[in-house]
Scaffold this motif. Structure first.
Motif, PDB file in Angstrom:
ATOM      1  N   PRO A  98       0.794  -1.236   0.000  1.00  0.00           N
ATOM      2  CA  PRO A  98       0.000   0.000   0.000  1.00  0.00           C
ATOM      3  C   PRO A  98       0.821   1.277   0.000  1.00  0.00           C
ATOM      4  N   GLN A 111      -3.857  -5.880   0.871  1.00  0.00           N
ATOM      5  CA  GLN A 111      -4.934  -5.148   1.517  1.00  0.00           C
ATOM      6  C   GLN A 111      -4.541  -4.736   2.930  1.00  0.00           C
ATOM      7  N   PRO A 112      -4.952  -3.553   3.371  1.00  0.00           N
ATOM      8  CA  PRO A 112      -4.635  -3.100   4.736  1.00  0.00           C
ATOM      9  C   PRO A 112      -5.184  -4.062   5.782  1.00  0.00           C
ATOM     10  N   GLY A 113      -4.498  -4.113   6.933  1.00  0.00           N
ATOM     11  CA  GLY A 113      -4.954  -4.950   8.029  1.00  0.00           C
ATOM     12  C   GLY A 113      -4.407  -6.359   8.012  1.00  0.00           C
ATOM     13  N   GLN A 126      -1.618  -5.415  12.609  1.00  0.00           N
ATOM     14  CA  GLN A 126      -1.850  -6.659  11.880  1.00  0.00           C
ATOM     15  C   GLN A 126      -1.775  -7.895  12.787  1.00  0.00           C
ATOM     16  N   ASP A 180       2.841   0.912  12.760  1.00  0.00           N
ATOM     17  CA  ASP A 180       2.207   0.198  11.651  1.00  0.00           C
ATOM     18  C   ASP A 180       3.175   0.124  10.481  1.00  0.00           C
ATOM     19  N   GLY A 214       0.096   0.357   6.693  1.00  0.00           N
ATOM     20  CA  GLY A 214      -0.746   1.501   6.382  1.00  0.00           C
ATOM     21  C   GLY A 214      -1.874   1.156   5.440  1.00  0.00           C
ATOM     22  N   ASP A 215      -2.545   2.210   4.957  1.00  0.00           N
ATOM     23  CA  ASP A 215      -3.729   2.020   4.117  1.00  0.00           C
ATOM     24  C   ASP A 215      -3.560   2.591   2.711  1.00  0.00           C
TER      25      ASP A 215
END
Length: 358
Positions: free
Chosen positions: A74, A95-97, A312, A333, A336-337
Motif C-alpha cells: 500500500p 490489503q490493509p490490516g 496486523q 504500523d 498503512g492504508d
C-alpha cells in the motif's frame, strides 16, 4: 363473297398481332431499363459504403494518456499515483490490516499484474509470487523492483533477539547517502519505512511512466511538465517527512525499544534508535514462552522504554510483557492504508508519545 370476307378477317388479325407484339416489346424494354437502373444504383450504394469504411472523412482523436499500474505494498501507492497521468488505473494488491509476510495473492491479483503497463514491487523475496509472475518479460509492460533501485540484495536470514544481529545497534550519524547494510547476511525488506529510500524510487517510476506513454504515442509536452512538477512535489514532501523525523526523534538518540517483528530496523538505523528485541521472531508463528522470556530479558538489560505492537497482529503477548516490565505499549504500523505520508506521521506521533512516557 364468303372468300372475300375471310381474307379481310385474316388481314385484320395479322395487324392486330403485329400491334400486340409492338406493345410487348415496349413493355419489356422499359422493364429491362428499370432493372438496370436499380442495379446501377445498388452498385453505387455498395461502393459508397465501402469507401466510407476504408476512408473516414474525419481524423480520429488522439487517445488520452492513461496507464494501468499495479503496486504490491500500500505505501507504494503514494509514490506511483501522483506521477500517473489523469485517467490511469492503479491497483494495490496487499490489503490493509493483513501482514505483508506470506501474503496470498489471488488469481485476480496475478491477472492484474499480467495486464498492467507498470508493475512496482519491493523484492527481497517479500512477494515471491509476483516476482515469478514478472520474471518473463511482456511487451509493453515495465517492471520496477524497489530493492534493485535501492541497490539492495538479500543473502540470508536474521538471527533473532539480538540488536547486533538485527543490525540496529550502530550509534553513528546517518545522512541521505548512508544506505549501507550493517549486517552482511540479512536485509530488512521494509524499504518503504525509510524516507531516503522512498526518495530513490521517485525518479525511476517517473522514467518508467514516460517511457510507457512514449511507446503508446501519448507523451505530450504538457504531460511531461505535469510529471516534472509532480516529481518535485513528491521529493519535497518526502524530504519534509525526513526532516520532521530527525527533529522529533533527536532527543531520543540511542533509546531502546521492542517491536512486534523485525520491520523497523531501517527506521531505527536512520534516526539513531536501538531495537533491543522483537516479539515475533518467525513470521506466521506465535511467540513461544521461550521467545517471550528472551524479550523480557532484553527489556531489562537494555532499559527499554516501550513495546510497540502492530495492528496486523494480536497485541496480547506484548501487553502481558509490558505489564511484567512496567513499561508502556504503543503502536507502529508497517503497512498503512495506502497513504504513506499519513502512515509515517502516525508512527512518529506514536513513537514520540510513548518514548516521552505520556
Amino acid at each position: 363473297m364468303v372468300t372475300s370476307f375471310i381474307g379481310l378477317a385474316n388481314v385484320r388479325l395479322d395487324g392486330l398481332r403485329r400491334a400486340m407484339a409492338a406493345v410487348m416489346h415496349r413493355v419489356h424494354a422499359r422493364a429491362t431499363a428499370g432493372m438496370v437502373a436499380v442495379a446501377i444504383a445498388a452498385v453505387g450504394l455498395t461502393s459508397t459504403a465501402a469507401f466510407a469504411q476504408t476512408s473516414p472523412s474525419t481524423t480520429p482523436a488522439i487517445k488520452a494518456a492513461s496507464i494501468r499500474a499495479v503496486v504490491t505494498v500500500p505505501a507504494l501507492k503514494s509514490i506511483v499515483e501522483p506521477l500517473l497521468p489523469p485517467g490511469s488505473e492503479l491497483r494495490v494488491l496487499m490489503q490493509p490490516g493483513r501482514s505483508e509476510h506470506g501474503y496470498e495473492f489471488t488469481p485476480s491479483d496475478l491477472a492484474a499484474v499480467a495486464g498492467a503497463d507498470l508493475v512496482v514491487y519491493v523484492g527481497l523475496n517479500l512477494e515471491p509470487r509476483v516476482e515469478q509472475a514478472v520474471a518473463k518479460p511482456i511487451e509493453g509492460r515495465t517492471v520496477i523492483c524497489f530493492a534493485k533501485v535501492a541497490g539492495l540484495q538479500r543473502t540470508g536470514q536474521p538471527i533473532p533477539n539480538t540488536p547486533e544481529a538485527l543490525g540496529h545497534d550502530h550509534h553513528h550519524e546517518h545522512d541521505a547517502s548512508c544506505d549501507h547494510e550493517h549486517d552482511e547476511k540479512w536485509i530488512d525488506q521494509h524499504l518503504w519505512l525509510d524516507p531516503m529510500l522512498m526518495a530513490k524510487l521517485v525518479g525511476p517510476v517517473r522514467g518508467a511512466i514516460e517511457e510507457t506513454l512514449q511507446a503508446k504515442s501519448q507523451l505530450t509536452t504538457e504531460e511531461q511538465q505535469r510529471q516534472g512538477a509532480a516529481q518535485a512535489a513528491l521529493l519535497a514532501r518526502i524530504q519534509g517527512v525526513d526532516d520532521q523525523w530527525k527533529a522529533s526523534v533527536k532527543g531520543f538518540k540511542h533509546t531502546t525499544i521492542v517491536t512486534h517483528h523485525a520491520a523497523f530496523s531501517r527506521l531505527a538505523d536512520r534516526y539513531g534508535l536501538t531495537i533491543a528485541s522483537v516479539i515475533r521472531t518467525i513470521e506466521g508463528s506465535e511467540p513461544t514462552p521461550g521467545d517471550l522470556a528472551k524479550v523480557l530479558e532484553a527489556i531489562e538489560k537494555h532499559k527499554v522504554r516501550a513495546i510497540f505492537v502492530e495492528p496486523q497482529f494480536n497485541p496480547r503477548a506484548a501487553e502481558r510483557l509490558a505489564r511484567q516490565a512496567k513499561i508502556g505499549v504503543g503502536q507502529l504500523d508497517p503497512i498503512g492504508d495506502g497513504d504513506w505520508f499519513a502512515l509515517m506521521q502516525r508512527n512518529l506521533d506514536s513513537l514520540t508519545t510513548h518514548l516521552k512516557g505520556e
